[in-house]
Design an enzyme around this catalytic site. Structure first.
Site, short mmCIF file in Angstrom:
data_model
loop_
_atom_site.label_atom_id
_atom_site.label_comp_id
_atom_site.label_asym_id
_atom_site.label_seq_id
_atom_site.Cartn_x
_atom_site.Cartn_y
_atom_site.Cartn_z
N TYR A 54 0.86 -1.19 0.00
CA TYR A 54 0.00 0.00 0.00
C TYR A 54 0.89 1.24 0.00
CZ TYR A 54 -4.23 2.73 0.75
OH TYR A 54 -5.25 3.62 0.60
N LYS A 94 -20.42 -19.66 -9.96
CA LYS A 94 -19.72 -19.53 -11.24
C LYS A 94 -18.25 -19.17 -11.00
CE LYS A 94 -20.37 -19.68 -15.75
NZ LYS A 94 -21.24 -18.79 -16.52
#
Length: 766
Positions: free
Chosen positions: A40, A95
Site C-alpha cells: 500500500y 460460477k
C-alpha cells in the site's frame, strides 16, 4: 447415478463456516512493515505511475489479466426466473468457484440491481479498468442480445454471455460427433429447435457457422412455429422465421427431421414424436432440471437414437463448465479484445477432438465407470477431465492470435500447456521436458502386461505422439480382442507372444541357463521361465531387441523385479538397486528414495542409494539437494537411525564432494530453510531446503510417500528402479494410463542415456 439434493444440505453448505463460497486471498507476503509499505502506501504509487503512463502495464502490476467479472441482474436465474440481483448472488459465486477450479481464473461476482438495458450497459462499461474479461450471466432475452452486442462493440476486453454461447459451443461439439457417428452431413441436416431464447438462438447461429442451412431449420417458441407473418417478432427470432404455413406446432415440425434441439420446458415430447423423426435421430433435450422427454423413455423409443441432456446423471451432459473456464483462460492469456466467432469455433472443434481421444482411467473412475470411449453415449468429454484446459485454451488462444484480436502472442506452446496445468494444480513442467526429450529419439519399450487395457491405451498414445515404440508382450488373441473391443488403433505397434516365439525362447533359455546354472537353475526350468513375460521381456532387453522393460501393473513389486535382476542384473560397481518416487505437490517437485527395495540399508548401502538417486535427479535437469532423514536433527537424539544417517552423510560427502547433502535431519526441518537458517545455519540445506529425501529404511519411505499422496493430495510418479545395468522400470500396482505414459517417457530417456554411455565407452576404448 442421480444426486439428490436436500434443501437442508444445500443451505448448510452455503452457511456453515464462513458464509458463501469464495474469499479473497493475498498473493504477496504481508508479514512485515516493509511488505505493508510495498503493498500500500507509499510503495503502491510506483505501479500506479507506470499504469498511468501505459494502461497495458495494468496487466504487469495488477490482477487484471487473471480477473473476470461474473455479472448479472438476476432476471433469468437458472430455472428460477426473475428472482432479482440479490437472490442471484449464490449462483454468481458458484460460477466464480468453477472459474477458479477448472481454469485458475479469479472472479469478482457483481450483482447489479438494474433491469433497464441502457443503464445496465453503462454500469458494466464503467468496470472495464477492473477486469480482464466479462462473463454475463442469467440475463433474460431479448435484452441479453442487446446488452452483449453493445458491450462487445464498446469494450476492449472479452465479453461473453455464457447462457447463450456456452450451451451453443458444447452442443455444437456434441452435434459434430453425433454426425460423425451417423454418417450425416450438417449441410443436409433437417433441424427443429424448440425454444427461442438466448441459448437457442446462439446454438442455431453456431450450427449455421458450422454449415447448417437456414432453409432446413424450423424454430418454435411457446406459441408454436415461428412464421414470417407473425406480428411483433423481435430481430433475434425473425431471422429464423419460416414461410412454411403447413407447420403450426413443434409436433408438426418434428416429422421427417434429423435433429431436435430443445431449450424449452419439460415433457413436451412423446415416444410417438420421436418415431416421426428420420433414421438415427439426434435429440438434444436440454431443458433443466427435466428434459423435453425423459431419457429412459427416449432411449426405449427406438434403438438408433442419439440423446443428450443437461443432466449429470445421463450420458452426454451438455454442461457449460466444459467451455467457459477454458475459453476465458485462452482469451485472457493473449489479452484478447473480444471472444469472436473464430475463438468459439476453435473451442467447438477442440472439444469434439478431445472426445475421440482415449479416456484416462482416473476420469472413468471419477464417474464410477469401468470404461469410457467415444460413441453414442460419449459425444463430449466429461467435466472432470483435466485435459480440457490444454485442449481448449490453447485452441482459443491460437484462434485469437490468428484472427487479430490478441494483444499478446504465445511463442512456446509446450511451456504454455505446462503453465495451464500448473494453474489447476498439476505441475507437468518436469514431465513435459522428459516427454519432449523422449520424442527426439523414441526407444523400443517392451510392456510385459499388454493383456491389460490400460497398457494398450497408453501404448496408443505413446505411438501416436512419438514418445516411444511400444512392444506389446502377451497372449496375442487376448490383446487383439481388447484392441478390437475398445476400438484402439494399434495396427503399427508390435505384438509379441512368448508362446509363438519358439526360436527366441530356445535362445533366451540357453542364455539364462548359462547365467544361472550354478545358482540352481536347470535347463528345464530355464525353458519354463522363458514362457513368463517378465523373464522373456527382460531377455528382449538383454539381447538388444528392446531398449527398456516396463512391468508391475498387475504383480507385486518383488515378483516383478526378480526376473530383471536375474536376467539383466545391476550396473557395475552397484551393490544394491533402489527405488525412487517423484512427488509432484503444490509446493514443488521432490524425490523420495528408497521407498520400494531396501528394507533396512546400512550406512554404506545408504551411500550407494544417495549416489544412484542424485544421478537420476540430475536426469530431470534438477540439482539434487539431499537430506538423509532421521527423527533427530544433527545429533539431537541418540539411536540406531541417527547414527546410521550421520555416518552415511559423512561417507557420502567424501565420495561425492560436490553434492549438496546434509543429515541426520527431520523431514520438516529439511524442507524449511527458515528453520535451518535460524537454528542450524551450518546446514548445507539452509539456503534452499531439500528436494531429494533419502529415508533410513523401507518402512519410513514407503509410509511417507503414501501419506503424502493420500493426505497431501500429491501426485507420485514411479517407482523408478535405480541401479539396473539396462533400463527397467516397475509400475506401481494399479497405475493409471497417465502414470504409464510418464513412466514410459522416463524409460525412453533412461535408454537414451544408456545408449550414450555405451557409445562413449566405445570411443574411450579406441
Amino acid at each position: 447415478m442421480t444426486i439428490k439434493i436436500r434443501k437442508e444440505d444445500a443451505l448448510a453448505y452455503h452457511e456453515e463456516g464462513q458464509p458463501g463460497k469464495i474469499e479473497v486471498v493475498p498473493t504477496k507476503s504481508v508479514s512485515s512493515q516493509l511488505d505493508l509499505a510495498l503493498a500500500y502506501s507509499p510503495g503502491v504509487a510506483e505501479p500506479c505511475k507506470e499504469i498511468e503512463a501505459d494502461e497495458e502495464n495494468a496487466y504487469r502490476y495488477t490482477a487484471k489479466g487473471n480477473l473476470v467479472g461474473v455479472i448479472s441482474n438476476g432476471t433469468a436465474v437458472l430455472g428460477l426466473g426473475d428472482i432479482g440481483a440479490q437472490a442471484s448472488k449464490p449462483v454468481m459465486e458458484g460460477k466464480g468457484v468453477l472459474f477458479k477450479k477448472f481454469a485458475g481464473i479469479d472472479v469478482f461476482d457483481i450483482e447489479i440491481n438494474e433491469k433497464d438495458p441502457e443503464k445496465f450497459i453503462e454500469i458494466v462499461k464503467s468496470l472495464e479498468p477492473t477486469f480482464g474479461g466479462i462473463n454475463l450471466e442469467d440475463i433474460k432475452a431479448p435484452e441479453s442480445f442487446l446488452i452483449e452486442e453493445r458491450l462487445k462493440s464498446e469494450m476492449r476486453i472479452p465479453v461473453m454471455h455464457d447462457d447463450q454461447h456456452g450451451t451453443a459451443i458444447i452442443s455444437a461439439a456434441a452435434l459434430l460427433n453425433a454426425l460423425e457417428l451417423t454418417g450425416k452431413k450438417i449441410e443436409d441436416l433437417k433441424i427443429v429447435v424448440n425454444g427461442a431464447g438466448a441459448a437457442a438462438i446462439a446454438c442455431t447461429n453456431i450450427y449455421i457457422s458450422l454449415g447448417a442451412q437456414k432453409k432446413n431449420i424450423i424454430m418454435c417458441d411457446s406459441k408454436g412455429v415461428i412464421h414470417k407473418n407473425r406480428e411483433n417478432l423481435d430481430a433475434s427470432k425473425a431471422q429464423y422465421a419460416t414461410d412454411r404455413h403447413d407447420l403450426e406446432t413443434v409436433y408438426d415440425a418434428i416429422a421427417g427431421t434429423d435433429f431436435f434441439l430443445g431449450l424449452s420446458v419439460a415433457d413436451i415430447l412423446s415416444t410417438e414424436d420421436l418415431l416421426k423423426m428420420n433414421p438415427d435421430p439426434i435429440v438434444f433435450a436440454l431443458a433443466n432440471p427435466k428434459p423435453e422427454i425423459d431419457y429412459a423413455v427416449a432411449m426405449e423409443s427406438r434403438p438408433d437414437i442419439i440423446m443428450a441432456t443437461g443432466r449429470s446423471d445421463h450420458p452426454n451432459q451438455v454442461n457449460n463448465v466444459l467451455g467457459f473456464p477454458y475459453i476465458f483462460r485462452g482469451a485472457l492469456d493473449v489479452r484478447a479484445t473480444a471472444i469472436n466467432e473464430e475463438m468459439k469455433l476453435a473451442a467447438v472443434h477442440a472439444l469434439a477432438r478431445l472426445a475421440k481421444e482415449p479416456v484416462p482411467d482416473f476420469v472413468s473412475s471419477a464417474y464410477g465407470e469401468d470404461k469410457i470411449q467415444f460413441g453414442r453415449d460419449y459425444l463430449i468429454p466429461k467435466p472432470l477431465d483435466p485435459r480440457l484446459i490444454t485442449a481448449i485454451s490453447p485452441a482459443v488462444a491460437k484462434a485469437a492470435i490468428e484472427s487479430g484480436v490478441a494483444r499478446k502472442e504465445i511463442k512456446d506452446w509446450d511451456a504454455y500447456n505446462s503453465d495451464l496445468n500448473l494453474r489447476i494444480g498439476i505441475d507437468d513442467k518436469m514431465m513435459s521436458k522428459i516427454i519432449s526429450r523422449a520424442k527426439k529419439d523414441p526407444k523400443r519399450i517392451v510392456f510385459a502386461e499388454a493383456h491389460d487395457l490400460k497398457i494398450l491405451k497408453a501404448a496408443q498414445i505413446l505411438h501416436e505422439e512419438g514418445i516411444a515404440k511400444p512392444i506389446l508382450l502377451g497372449n496375442r488373441k487376448i490383446i487383439q480382442g481388447l484392441i478390437e473391443e475398445n476400438q484402439l488403433d494399434l495396427d503399427e505397434v508390435t505384438i509379441m507372444d512368448c508362446f509363438e516365439e519358439e526360436e527366441k525362447t530356445k535362445k533366451f533359455a540357453a542364455h539364462f541357463y548359462e547365467k544361472r546354472k550354478r545358482k540352481g537353475v536347470t535347463q528345464y526350468e530355464a525353458q519354463k521361465l522363458m514362457r513368463e513375460r517378465n523373464y522373456f521381456g527382460s531377455m528382449l532387453v538383454e539381447h538388444n531387441e528392446a531398449d527398456a522393460l516396463i512391468s508391475g501393473l498387475t504383480k507385486d513389486y518383488p515378483k516383478t523385479i526378480l526376473p530383471a535382476l536375474q536376467v539383466i542384473g545391476m550396473e557395475p560397481r552397484v551393490q544394491r538397486v533402489a527405488g525412487m518416487y517423484i512427488i509432484n505437490s503444490k509446493r514443488g517437485t521432490y524425490f523420495f528414495a528408497d521407498t520400494t527395495v531396501n528394507v533396512n540399508p546400512t550406512a554404506e548401502e545408504l551411500v550407494g542409494i544417495i549416489g544412484l538417486t542424485s544421478r537420476v535427479v540430475r536426469l530431470f535437469d534438477v540439482e539434487p539437494r539431499v537430506a538423509v532423514l532421521s527423527y533427530s536433527n544433527f545429533g539431537s537424539s541418540k539411536g540406531e537411525i541417527p547414527e546410521k544417517t550421520r555416518k552415511a552423510v559423512e561417507l557420502a560427502k567424501q565420495k561425492y564432494p560436490d553434492l549438496i547433502i546434509d543429515g541426520d535431519i527431520q523431514a520438516n526441518v529439511a524442507l524449511d530453510e527458515d528453520i535451518q537458517r535460524k537454528n542450524y545455519p551450518f546446514s548445507a540445506l539452509a539456503d534452499k531446503g531439500a528436494n531429494t529425501l533419502i529415508f533410513p529404511d523401507l518402512a519410513s519411505g514407503n509410509i511417507a510417500y503414501k501419506l503424502v499422496m493420500e493426505i497431501g493430495g500429491a501426485e507420485a510418479i514411479g517407482p523408478l528402479l535405480l541401479g539396473m545395468r539396462k533400463p527397467v522400470h516397475i509400475l506401481q500396482l494399479g497405475s493409471d494410463v497417465r502414470d504409464i505414459i510418464n513412466m514410459a517417457a522416463i524409460a525412453v530417456v533412461d535408454a537414451q542415456l544408456y545408449s550414450q554411455r555405451i557409445q562413449d565407452d566405445r570411443i574411450s576404448k579406441r
